[in-house]
Design an enzyme around this catalytic site. Structure first.
Site, short mmCIF file in Angstrom:
data_model
loop_
_atom_site.label_atom_id
_atom_site.label_comp_id
_atom_site.label_asym_id
_atom_site.label_seq_id
_atom_site.Cartn_x
_atom_site.Cartn_y
_atom_site.Cartn_z
N HIS A 56 -1.99 -5.47 1.55
CA HIS A 56 -3.28 -6.12 1.34
C HIS A 56 -3.02 -7.57 0.93
O HIS A 56 -2.04 -7.84 0.23
CB HIS A 56 -4.07 -5.44 0.22
N ARG A 107 -1.62 -14.20 4.30
CA ARG A 107 -2.35 -13.60 5.42
C ARG A 107 -1.57 -13.77 6.72
O ARG A 107 -1.55 -12.88 7.57
CB ARG A 107 -3.76 -14.22 5.56
N ARG A 162 2.65 -6.31 9.02
CA ARG A 162 1.92 -5.17 9.57
C ARG A 162 2.53 -4.71 10.90
O ARG A 162 2.58 -3.51 11.18
CB ARG A 162 0.44 -5.51 9.69
N THR A 199 -5.24 -7.13 10.83
CA THR A 199 -5.58 -5.85 10.19
C THR A 199 -5.08 -4.68 11.02
O THR A 199 -4.52 -3.71 10.49
CB THR A 199 -7.12 -5.76 10.02
N ASN A 248 -2.08 0.26 6.77
CA ASN A 248 -1.50 -0.97 7.33
C ASN A 248 -0.63 -1.75 6.36
O ASN A 248 -0.53 -2.97 6.43
CB ASN A 248 -2.61 -1.82 7.96
N LYS A 262 0.83 -1.21 0.00
CA LYS A 262 0.00 0.00 0.00
C LYS A 262 0.87 1.26 0.00
O LYS A 262 2.07 1.22 0.32
CB LYS A 262 -0.94 -0.03 1.21
N TYR A 295 -12.23 -1.88 -3.50
CA TYR A 295 -12.75 -2.06 -2.14
C TYR A 295 -14.29 -1.99 -2.08
O TYR A 295 -14.84 -1.71 -1.02
CB TYR A 295 -12.13 -1.03 -1.21
N GLU A 300 -9.95 -10.39 -7.35
CA GLU A 300 -8.98 -9.31 -7.15
C GLU A 300 -7.85 -9.38 -8.18
O GLU A 300 -7.40 -8.34 -8.68
CB GLU A 300 -8.42 -9.36 -5.73
N PHE A 309 -15.36 3.70 7.20
CA PHE A 309 -14.01 4.10 6.81
C PHE A 309 -13.79 4.08 5.30
O PHE A 309 -12.66 4.30 4.84
CB PHE A 309 -12.97 3.23 7.52
#
Ligand code: ADP
Ligand code: MG
Length: 140
Positions: A116, A86, A103, A92, A113, A10, A50, A127, A58
């Protein structure tokens, strides 16, 4: 089973200069890069990506963050790539992320964070095809 998953470094992590460290982590943990590009998303592109979160409080802030600078988009492939990624990412909320996770190491807060990762086979397919035509993904 060999799987594909979508990973995004990100804009916060790109700005911090940790693209290389994040990619090292994937390489060290058996995830191969099957496609990669750096893009600066438009608001529409971020909102589309998203869309599942569009009712969340948010959403506006998250999509503004995602267009605040360039992001690195990758297809990762490997054994159980979805859950492996993950695990490497951590929770998260970086305050809850396990020691050593991406993270924990690189996130600023629950929104900014760092990374993704797709959360299931169906979302991984959706995705990946959002960002990459099949011709731009290598099979090795
Ligand atoms: P994950 O990225 O771990 O799958 P979610 O799918 O729940 O998490 O949320 C998508 C993204 O939205 C998060 O990675 C984070 O950037 C942002 N986000 C999630 N929850 C919040 C929150 N409570 N406040 C601000 N941003 C959030
Ligand atoms: Mg998610």
């Amino acid at each position: 089973m060999t799987e594909r998953t979508l990973s995004i470094i990100k804009p916060d992590a790109v700005a911090k200069g940790v693209i290389g460290k994040i990619i090292d982590c994937f390489a060290e943990n058996g995830l191969k890069i099957a496609a990669m590009k750096m893009i600066h998303m438009s608001k529409r592109e971020a909102e589309g990506f998203y869309a599942v979160h569009k009712e969340r409080p948010f959403f506006a802030s998250l999509t503004d963050f995602m267009i605040s600078g360039p992001a690195v988009i990758m297809v990762l492939s490997g054994e159980n790539a979805i859950s492996k990624n993950r695990e490497l990412m951590g929770a998260t909320n970086p305050a809850e992320a396990a020691e050593g996770t991406l993270r924990k190491r690189f996130a600023t807060d629950i929104e900014k964070n760092a990374v993704h990762g797709s959360d299931a086979p169906e979302t991984a397919r959706t995705e990946i095809s959002y960002f990459f035509p099949e011709l731009e993904i290598v099979n090795e």
